[in-house]
Scaffold this motif. Structure first.
Motif, PDB file in Angstrom:
ATOM      1  N   THR A  54       0.833  -1.204   0.000  1.00 55.65           N
ATOM      2  CA  THR A  54       0.000   0.000   0.000  1.00 55.65           C
ATOM      3  C   THR A  54       0.865   1.250   0.000  1.00 55.65           C
ATOM      4  O   THR A  54       0.578   2.223  -0.708  1.00 55.65           O
ATOM      5  CB  THR A  54      -0.936   0.004   1.221  1.00 55.65           C
ATOM      6  N   ALA A  55       1.932   1.231   0.798  1.00 58.97           N
ATOM      7  CA  ALA A  55       2.872   2.356   0.792  1.00 58.97           C
ATOM      8  C   ALA A  55       3.489   2.538  -0.597  1.00 58.97           C
ATOM      9  O   ALA A  55       3.708   3.663  -1.056  1.00 58.97           O
ATOM     10  CB  ALA A  55       3.965   2.127   1.834  1.00 58.97           C
ATOM     11  N   MET A  56       3.750   1.423  -1.265  1.00 59.81           N
ATOM     12  CA  MET A  56       4.292   1.495  -2.631  1.00 59.81           C
ATOM     13  C   MET A  56       3.305   2.177  -3.572  1.00 59.81           C
ATOM     14  O   MET A  56       3.685   3.024  -4.394  1.00 59.81           O
ATOM     15  CB  MET A  56       4.601   0.087  -3.120  1.00 59.81           C
ATOM     16  N   MET A  57       2.009   1.813  -3.464  1.00 57.60           N
ATOM     17  CA  MET A  57       0.998   2.434  -4.328  1.00 57.60           C
ATOM     18  C   MET A  57       0.885   3.930  -4.057  1.00 57.60           C
ATOM     19  O   MET A  57       0.755   4.731  -4.984  1.00 57.60           O
ATOM     20  CB  MET A  57      -0.357   1.748  -4.122  1.00 57.60           C
ATOM     21  N   LEU A  58       0.941   4.320  -2.786  1.00 57.14           N
ATOM     22  CA  LEU A  58       0.874   5.743  -2.459  1.00 57.14           C
ATOM     23  C   LEU A  58       2.130   6.463  -2.923  1.00 57.14           C
ATOM     24  O   LEU A  58       2.067   7.612  -3.376  1.00 57.14           O
ATOM     25  CB  LEU A  58       0.679   5.921  -0.950  1.00 57.14           C
ATOM     26  N   GLY A  59       3.285   5.791  -2.819  1.00 58.18           N
ATOM     27  CA  GLY A  59       4.523   6.391  -3.295  1.00 58.18           C
ATOM     28  C   GLY A  59       4.525   6.603  -4.793  1.00 58.18           C
ATOM     29  O   GLY A  59       5.104   7.577  -5.293  1.00 58.18           O
ATOM     30  N   GLN A  60       3.859   5.698  -5.524  1.00 59.63           N
ATOM     31  CA  GLN A  60       3.777   5.848  -6.984  1.00 59.63           C
ATOM     32  C   GLN A  60       3.078   7.141  -7.372  1.00 59.63           C
ATOM     33  O   GLN A  60       3.379   7.713  -8.428  1.00 59.63           O
ATOM     34  CB  GLN A  60       3.033   4.663  -7.595  1.00 59.63           C
ATOM     35  N   MET A  61       2.149   7.590  -6.538  1.00 59.74           N
ATOM     36  CA  MET A  61       1.410   8.807  -6.863  1.00 59.74           C
ATOM     37  C   MET A  61       2.330  10.020  -6.881  1.00 59.74           C
ATOM     38  O   MET A  61       2.069  10.996  -7.587  1.00 59.74           O
ATOM     39  CB  MET A  61       0.278   9.017  -5.857  1.00 59.74           C
ATOM     40  N   TYR A  62       3.417   9.968  -6.101  1.00 61.06           N
ATOM     41  CA  TYR A  62       4.398  11.056  -6.136  1.00 61.06           C
ATOM     42  C   TYR A  62       5.368  10.861  -7.295  1.00 61.06           C
ATOM     43  O   TYR A  62       5.677  11.811  -8.023  1.00 61.06           O
ATOM     44  CB  TYR A  62       5.164  11.111  -4.813  1.00 61.06           C
ATOM     45  N   SER A  63       5.850   9.632  -7.477  1.00 56.34           N
ATOM     46  CA  SER A  63       6.815   9.372  -8.547  1.00 56.34           C
ATOM     47  C   SER A  63       6.216   9.636  -9.919  1.00 56.34           C
ATOM     48  O   SER A  63       6.913  10.106 -10.831  1.00 56.34           O
ATOM     49  CB  SER A  63       7.302   7.916  -8.461  1.00 56.34           C
ATOM     50  N   GLU A  64       4.927   9.346 -10.082  1.00 63.01           N
ATOM     51  CA  GLU A  64       4.261   9.537 -11.374  1.00 63.01           C
ATOM     52  C   GLU A  64       3.600  10.910 -11.484  1.00 63.01           C
ATOM     53  O   GLU A  64       2.854  11.161 -12.431  1.00 63.01           O
ATOM     54  CB  GLU A  64       3.234   8.427 -11.580  1.00 63.01           C
ATOM     55  N   ARG A  65       3.817  11.756 -10.477  1.00 64.32           N
ATOM     56  CA  ARG A  65       3.341  13.138 -10.454  1.00 64.32           C
ATOM     57  C   ARG A  65       1.817  13.249 -10.439  1.00 64.32           C
ATOM     58  O   ARG A  65       1.258  14.263 -10.864  1.00 64.32           O
ATOM     59  CB  ARG A  65       3.926  13.928 -11.638  1.00 64.32           C
ATOM     60  N   THR A  66       1.153  12.217  -9.931  1.00 63.06           N
ATOM     61  CA  THR A  66      -0.306  12.284  -9.793  1.00 63.06           C
ATOM     62  C   THR A  66      -0.704  13.369  -8.805  1.00 63.06           C
ATOM     63  O   THR A  66      -1.692  14.093  -9.017  1.00 63.06           O
ATOM     64  CB  THR A  66      -0.849  10.919  -9.317  1.00 63.06           C
ATOM     65  N   ILE A  67       0.049  13.484  -7.713  1.00 67.62           N
ATOM     66  CA  ILE A  67      -0.255  14.494  -6.690  1.00 67.62           C
ATOM     67  C   ILE A  67      -0.137  15.891  -7.281  1.00 67.62           C
ATOM     68  O   ILE A  67      -0.976  16.771  -7.020  1.00 67.62           O
ATOM     69  CB  ILE A  67       0.679  14.333  -5.482  1.00 67.62           C
ATOM     70  N   ASP A  68       0.898  16.130  -8.093  1.00 69.56           N
ATOM     71  CA  ASP A  68       1.068  17.444  -8.736  1.00 69.56           C
ATOM     72  C   ASP A  68      -0.136  17.795  -9.598  1.00 69.56           C
ATOM     73  O   ASP A  68      -0.625  18.937  -9.588  1.00 69.56           O
ATOM     74  CB  ASP A  68       2.330  17.426  -9.610  1.00 69.56           C
ATOM     75  N   GLN A  69      -0.624  16.808 -10.346  1.00 69.20           N
ATOM     76  CA  GLN A  69      -1.767  17.041 -11.228  1.00 69.20           C
ATOM     77  C   GLN A  69      -3.030  17.340 -10.424  1.00 69.20           C
ATOM     78  O   GLN A  69      -3.857  18.171 -10.834  1.00 69.20           O
ATOM     79  CB  GLN A  69      -1.978  15.822 -12.123  1.00 69.20           C
ATOM     80  N   GLU A  70      -3.192  16.672  -9.275  1.00 69.36           N
ATOM     81  CA  GLU A  70      -4.372  16.919  -8.443  1.00 69.36           C
ATOM     82  C   GLU A  70      -4.334  18.324  -7.843  1.00 69.36           C
ATOM     83  O   GLU A  70      -5.373  18.988  -7.752  1.00 69.36           O
ATOM     84  CB  GLU A  70      -4.450  15.863  -7.338  1.00 69.36           C
ATOM     85  N   ILE A  71      -3.142  18.775  -7.457  1.00 71.49           N
ATOM     86  CA  ILE A  71      -3.016  20.149  -6.949  1.00 71.49           C
ATOM     87  C   ILE A  71      -3.285  21.149  -8.066  1.00 71.49           C
ATOM     88  O   ILE A  71      -3.990  22.152  -7.872  1.00 71.49           O
ATOM     89  CB  ILE A  71      -1.619  20.364  -6.344  1.00 71.49           C
TER      90      ILE A  71
ATOM     91  N   ALA B 136      -6.038  13.704   3.065  1.00 70.43           N
ATOM     92  CA  ALA B 136      -7.115  12.915   3.666  1.00 70.43           C
ATOM     93  C   ALA B 136      -7.461  11.709   2.798  1.00 70.43           C
ATOM     94  O   ALA B 136      -7.701  10.607   3.309  1.00 70.43           O
ATOM     95  CB  ALA B 136      -8.348  13.786   3.878  1.00 70.43           C
ATOM     96  N   SER B 137      -7.469  11.898   1.481  1.00 66.39           N
ATOM     97  CA  SER B 137      -7.774  10.770   0.589  1.00 66.39           C
ATOM     98  C   SER B 137      -6.691   9.707   0.674  1.00 66.39           C
ATOM     99  O   SER B 137      -6.973   8.503   0.607  1.00 66.39           O
ATOM    100  CB  SER B 137      -7.936  11.260  -0.850  1.00 66.39           C
ATOM    101  N   GLN B 138      -5.431  10.122   0.834  1.00 62.15           N
ATOM    102  CA  GLN B 138      -4.348   9.157   0.999  1.00 62.15           C
ATOM    103  C   GLN B 138      -4.521   8.373   2.302  1.00 62.15           C
ATOM    104  O   GLN B 138      -4.269   7.160   2.345  1.00 62.15           O
ATOM    105  CB  GLN B 138      -3.002   9.876   1.007  1.00 62.15           C
ATOM    106  N   CYS B 139      -4.945   9.062   3.362  1.00 63.76           N
ATOM    107  CA  CYS B 139      -5.154   8.399   4.651  1.00 63.76           C
ATOM    108  C   CYS B 139      -6.285   7.375   4.558  1.00 63.76           C
ATOM    109  O   CYS B 139      -6.208   6.289   5.149  1.00 63.76           O
ATOM    110  CB  CYS B 139      -5.470   9.430   5.735  1.00 63.76           C
ATOM    111  N   ILE B 140      -7.348   7.726   3.833  1.00 61.76           N
ATOM    112  CA  ILE B 140      -8.471   6.794   3.678  1.00 61.76           C
ATOM    113  C   ILE B 140      -8.014   5.535   2.930  1.00 61.76           C
ATOM    114  O   ILE B 140      -8.372   4.415   3.310  1.00 61.76           O
ATOM    115  CB  ILE B 140      -9.638   7.487   2.941  1.00 61.76           C
ATOM    116  N   ILE B 141      -7.218   5.717   1.881  1.00 64.29           N
ATOM    117  CA  ILE B 141      -6.669   4.567   1.156  1.00 64.29           C
ATOM    118  C   ILE B 141      -5.767   3.752   2.077  1.00 64.29           C
ATOM    119  O   ILE B 141      -5.824   2.514   2.095  1.00 64.29           O
ATOM    120  CB  ILE B 141      -5.885   5.027  -0.081  1.00 64.29           C
TER     121      ILE B 141
END
Length: 264
Positions: free
Chosen positions: A77-94, A105-110
């Motif tokens: 699960t930590a790997m999946m959440l880490g992928q969101m940073y490596s693949e710049r998903t978080i940047d796109q959401e911001i 909060a959405s990361q915490c729910i996951i």
């Protein structure tokens, strides 16, 4: 926030790592129960109050395999959440206008849902393997016990994963995230038995009747402690309080880091 969660769940459902995590956890539980089987009800118990029925089997199985299940599911699960940073998903959401607090909060729910789904799906799969071969207690006896145990284990599992959430936002890198998270979970889960060995044990069993304060503040020990059929309401509240304390502390630190970090 609801749209962000829908998008997050869509990503998780279509991530092969999620399904691999579920498959590995269930396969592990089934493999263990096939090899161990009824020995859980005849060998020295790890938790107090084991009875020769499916409730006792559930308690013994959970006490035996919850640590490796949490390590496997937590690391992936930590790997999946880490992928969101490596693949710049978080940047796109911001960039799309989502606030940092809603993203966190959405990361915490996951992080709460995925490891717990994997752990409990695996445990119940292992129990279903023996349904019909072991006597079942009455619903009035088993359901309150299961309700109490599941609620407390949900909180305790997430209390340890909250440290992984901090690791995710601190490193924001897939390789570092999975490596350090797996190492933390391994150390947290497998140093606990070393602390438990020095505590006095009930004769002929593997459980302690006089845990030290260090054990009572350790979520990994409490994961077995809450399985005791003789657990009092005060002990249950203590376990929930420790879980919430760990969660608030590490998620608070994680959010402070996430709020100030520079995303590239």
């Amino acid at each position: 926030m609801s749209n962000l969660l829908k998008h997050r769940w869509y990503e998780i459902r279509h991530n092969p790592i999620f399904w691999i995590t579920l498959a590995v956890c269930c396969a592990f539980a089934l493999l263990v129960t096939n090899f161990t089987g009824l020995k859980y009800l005849t060998d020295p118990p790890m938790v107090v109050g084991i009875s020769y029925n499916i409730q006792g089997f559930f308690s013994a199985l959970t006490a035996d395999i919850i640590f490796p299940l949490l390590i496997i599911s937590g690391a992936f699960t930590a790997m999946m959440l880490g992928q969101m940073y490596s693949e710049r998903t978080i940047d796109q959401e911001i960039a799309a206008g989502h606030s940092r607090i809603s993203i966190f909060a959405s990361q915490c729910i996951i992080g709460f849902a995925v490891p717990n789904i994997a752990v409990f799906l695996a445990i119940f799969s292992g129990c279903l393997r023996w349904v019909g071969s072991i006597p079942a207690p009455s619903a009035g006896e088993m359901l309150p016990y299961l309700f109490r145990v599941i609620i407390l284990l949900l909180l305790l599992n997430f209390s340890l994963f909250s440290v992984c959430t901090f690791i995710v936002v601190l490193f924001r890198d897939t390789a570092k995230t999975i490596t350090i998270s797996a190492l933390f979970l391994l150390v947290a889960c497998w140093t606990m038995p070393a602390l438990e060995q020095v505590a006095p044990h009930v004769h002929g069993t593997l459980y302690t009747n006089a845990p030290s304060l260090s054990l009572l503040l350790h979520p990994a020990f409490l994961m077995r402690y809450v399985l005791y059929s003789t657990l009092t309401p005060l002990q249950g509240l203590w376990s929930a309080g420790v879980a919430i304390g760990w969660t608030v502390l590490f998620l608070g630190i994680a959010y402070c880091v996430f709020r100030r970090c520079e995303l590239k």
